[in-house]
Scaffold this motif. Sequence first.
Motif, PDB file in Angstrom:
ATOM      1  N   GLY A  91     -27.720 -46.601  75.530  1.00 30.36           N
ATOM      2  CA  GLY A  91     -27.394 -45.411  74.764  1.00 30.36           C
ATOM      3  C   GLY A  91     -26.346 -44.549  75.439  1.00 30.36           C
ATOM      4  N   LEU A  92     -25.528 -45.160  76.307  1.00 28.86           N
ATOM      5  CA  LEU A  92     -24.465 -44.458  77.032  1.00 28.86           C
ATOM      6  C   LEU A  92     -23.181 -44.491  76.218  1.00 28.86           C
ATOM      7  N   SER A  93     -22.520 -43.372  76.060  1.00 27.24           N
ATOM      8  CA  SER A  93     -21.242 -43.322  75.349  1.00 27.24           C
ATOM      9  C   SER A  93     -20.177 -44.013  76.197  1.00 27.24           C
ATOM     10  N   PHE A  94     -19.568 -45.046  75.629  1.00 31.83           N
ATOM     11  CA  PHE A  94     -18.626 -45.887  76.370  1.00 31.83           C
ATOM     12  C   PHE A  94     -17.236 -45.797  75.751  1.00 31.83           C
ATOM     13  N   ILE A  95     -16.226 -45.718  76.623  1.00 27.39           N
ATOM     14  CA  ILE A  95     -14.829 -45.624  76.203  1.00 27.39           C
ATOM     15  C   ILE A  95     -14.060 -46.812  76.764  1.00 27.39           C
ATOM     16  N   ASN A  96     -13.327 -47.519  75.911  1.00 27.49           N
ATOM     17  CA  ASN A  96     -12.465 -48.589  76.397  1.00 27.49           C
ATOM     18  C   ASN A  96     -11.379 -48.012  77.302  1.00 27.49           C
ATOM     19  N   GLY A  97     -11.132 -48.695  78.423  1.00 27.17           N
ATOM     20  CA  GLY A  97     -10.109 -48.227  79.345  1.00 27.17           C
ATOM     21  C   GLY A  97      -9.470 -49.355  80.120  1.00 27.17           C
ATOM     22  N   VAL A  98      -8.298 -49.082  80.676  1.00 22.44           N
ATOM     23  CA  VAL A  98      -7.612 -50.023  81.554  1.00 22.44           C
ATOM     24  C   VAL A  98      -6.624 -49.233  82.403  1.00 22.44           C
ATOM     25  N   GLU A  99      -6.486 -49.625  83.659  1.00 25.29           N
ATOM     26  CA  GLU A  99      -5.504 -48.995  84.544  1.00 25.29           C
ATOM     27  C   GLU A  99      -4.291 -49.926  84.655  1.00 25.29           C
ATOM     28  N   LEU A 100      -3.148 -49.459  84.157  1.00 29.27           N
ATOM     29  CA  LEU A 100      -1.941 -50.271  84.096  1.00 29.27           C
ATOM     30  C   LEU A 100      -1.022 -49.975  85.264  1.00 29.27           C
ATOM     31  N   SER A 101      -0.470 -51.022  85.839  1.00 23.88           N
ATOM     32  CA  SER A 101       0.497 -50.881  86.930  1.00 23.88           C
ATOM     33  C   SER A 101       1.892 -50.728  86.352  1.00 23.88           C
ATOM     34  N   THR A 102       2.637 -49.791  86.910  1.00 21.97           N
ATOM     35  CA  THR A 102       3.989 -49.530  86.433  1.00 21.97           C
ATOM     36  C   THR A 102       4.794 -48.917  87.567  1.00 21.97           C
ATOM     37  N   GLN A 103       6.032 -48.491  87.298  1.00 17.33           N
ATOM     38  CA  GLN A 103       6.831 -47.842  88.330  1.00 17.33           C
ATOM     39  C   GLN A 103       7.759 -46.817  87.695  1.00 17.33           C
ATOM     40  N   TRP A 104       8.093 -45.820  88.490  1.00 17.45           N
ATOM     41  CA  TRP A 104       9.009 -44.751  88.077  1.00 17.45           C
ATOM     42  C   TRP A 104       9.999 -44.524  89.209  1.00 17.45           C
ATOM     43  N   ASN A 105      11.266 -44.769  88.935  1.00 17.00           N
ATOM     44  CA  ASN A 105      12.311 -44.608  89.956  1.00 17.00           C
ATOM     45  C   ASN A 105      11.970 -45.343  91.250  1.00 17.00           C
ATOM     46  N   GLY A 106      11.414 -46.534  91.106  1.00 17.76           N
ATOM     47  CA  GLY A 106      11.091 -47.348  92.274  1.00 17.76           C
ATOM     48  C   GLY A 106       9.772 -47.018  92.935  1.00 17.76           C
ATOM     49  N   VAL A 107       9.058 -46.017  92.424  1.00 15.12           N
ATOM     50  CA  VAL A 107       7.761 -45.638  92.996  1.00 15.12           C
ATOM     51  C   VAL A 107       6.642 -46.290  92.177  1.00 15.12           C
ATOM     52  N   PRO A 108       5.807 -47.149  92.785  1.00 13.57           N
ATOM     53  CA  PRO A 108       4.694 -47.751  92.041  1.00 13.57           C
ATOM     54  C   PRO A 108       3.712 -46.686  91.579  1.00 13.57           C
ATOM     55  N   LEU A 109       3.321 -46.763  90.317  1.00 12.10           N
ATOM     56  CA  LEU A 109       2.397 -45.795  89.731  1.00 12.10           C
ATOM     57  C   LEU A 109       1.293 -46.520  88.981  1.00 12.10           C
ATOM     58  N   HIS A 110       0.209 -45.795  88.721  1.00 16.93           N
ATOM     59  CA  HIS A 110      -0.861 -46.294  87.863  1.00 16.93           C
ATOM     60  C   HIS A 110      -1.043 -45.349  86.696  1.00 16.93           C
ATOM     61  N   MET A 111      -1.286 -45.922  85.535  1.00 16.61           N
ATOM     62  CA  MET A 111      -1.516 -45.153  84.319  1.00 16.61           C
ATOM     63  C   MET A 111      -2.779 -45.684  83.647  1.00 16.61           C
ATOM     64  N   VAL A 112      -3.661 -44.787  83.257  1.00 14.80           N
ATOM     65  CA  VAL A 112      -4.905 -45.175  82.601  1.00 14.80           C
ATOM     66  C   VAL A 112      -4.753 -45.003  81.095  1.00 14.80           C
ATOM     67  N   ALA A 113      -4.988 -46.075  80.344  1.00 11.49           N
ATOM     68  CA  ALA A 113      -5.048 -46.006  78.887  1.00 11.49           C
ATOM     69  C   ALA A 113      -6.520 -45.917  78.501  1.00 11.49           C
ATOM     70  N   LEU A 114      -6.823 -45.004  77.579  1.00  9.95           N
ATOM     71  CA  LEU A 114      -8.212 -44.733  77.205  1.00  9.95           C
ATOM     72  C   LEU A 114      -8.382 -44.683  75.686  1.00  9.95           C
ATOM     73  N   ASN A 115      -9.573 -45.079  75.247  1.00 11.08           N
ATOM     74  CA  ASN A 115     -10.005 -44.910  73.860  1.00 11.08           C
ATOM     75  C   ASN A 115      -9.113 -45.668  72.875  1.00 11.08           C
ATOM     76  N   PHE A 116      -8.856 -46.921  73.179  1.00 10.60           N
ATOM     77  CA  PHE A 116      -8.026 -47.769  72.338  1.00 10.60           C
ATOM     78  C   PHE A 116      -8.883 -48.852  71.687  1.00 10.60           C
ATOM     79  N   ALA A 117      -8.328 -49.458  70.645  1.00 11.87           N
ATOM     80  CA  ALA A 117      -8.969 -50.626  70.045  1.00 11.87           C
ATOM     81  C   ALA A 117      -8.706 -51.833  70.937  1.00 11.87           C
TER      82      ALA A 117
END
Length: 283
Positions: A62-88
């Motif tokens: 009975g726990l409210s669950f949200i789909n998520g994923v942490e995506l690897s990307t980069q900005w101006n040569g700096v590695p970054l992580h971005m979390v996508a949430l609540n998607f199909a």
Amino acid sequence: MPEAASYRKVDLHTHSTRSDGRFSPTQLVDLAVEQKVSLFALTDHDTLDGIAEASQRAAEHGLSFINGVELSTQWNGVPLHMVALNFAEDNSALLSIVERNQTIRLDRARRIADLLVKQGLPDLFDEATALAGDSQLGRPHFATLLVEKGFVKDANKAFDRYLGNKKLGQLRDVWPDLEEVLTTLSGHNMELVLAHPKRYPLTVTKLKRLLSDFKKWGGTGIEVVSGNERPDSVRLLERLSREFGLKASVGSDYHGPFGPWMQVGKFTQIHESDVDLVWQTWA
């Protein structure tokens, strides 16, 4: 803000064995319930493989669950992580990004093995792949092998001597550009959140430039806290979320029981009434 928001224990950034976490998706959900979390997301690195298992277990509790994923990307040569949430889970745009990053990860692991060979070590690619099993193949698996084979005393030494960013500098530019990822996913009915902004080697001025680009390209949120962050850092990120019109997200970034300060649902307290919460409109 609705009063109810202040009484929900939320964790929107966690990892299971399907990437680099210690616990299976089922075990992680059980732990979230044990910690009295009421809204929970699994956000493994560049994979959706654990979502079905975690979602099913959450439903049993009975726990409210949200789909998520942490995506690897980069900005101006700096590695970054971005979390996508609540998607199909069948979102084609997201699946294309995940598939591409999976290919990059496998190629990156091959390059790591090659770079270790250049440092005088044996080729560990096949053994690292076998060790990873269903999880994401990455530097921690190579670190484990280096310890097992006696090349280093522990995993920290493995990263210091062989696997750190300075040693593997050629790998910094492998991830897709942030602009490309955001513009691909923007408009696809999901939240796009910049993960743990204070962990990147950026001054506040450069962080503001990043947030300006992030917002311009379709980003919708920012993690104002990730685990046991300093309160002054959290206050800064709260101010930046307001300044750039980005929703505030929170998470433990839990990978496993690696210290008393690490736990699902545990992070520095935020001032919820001062920010626009990313989960505010979720049912």
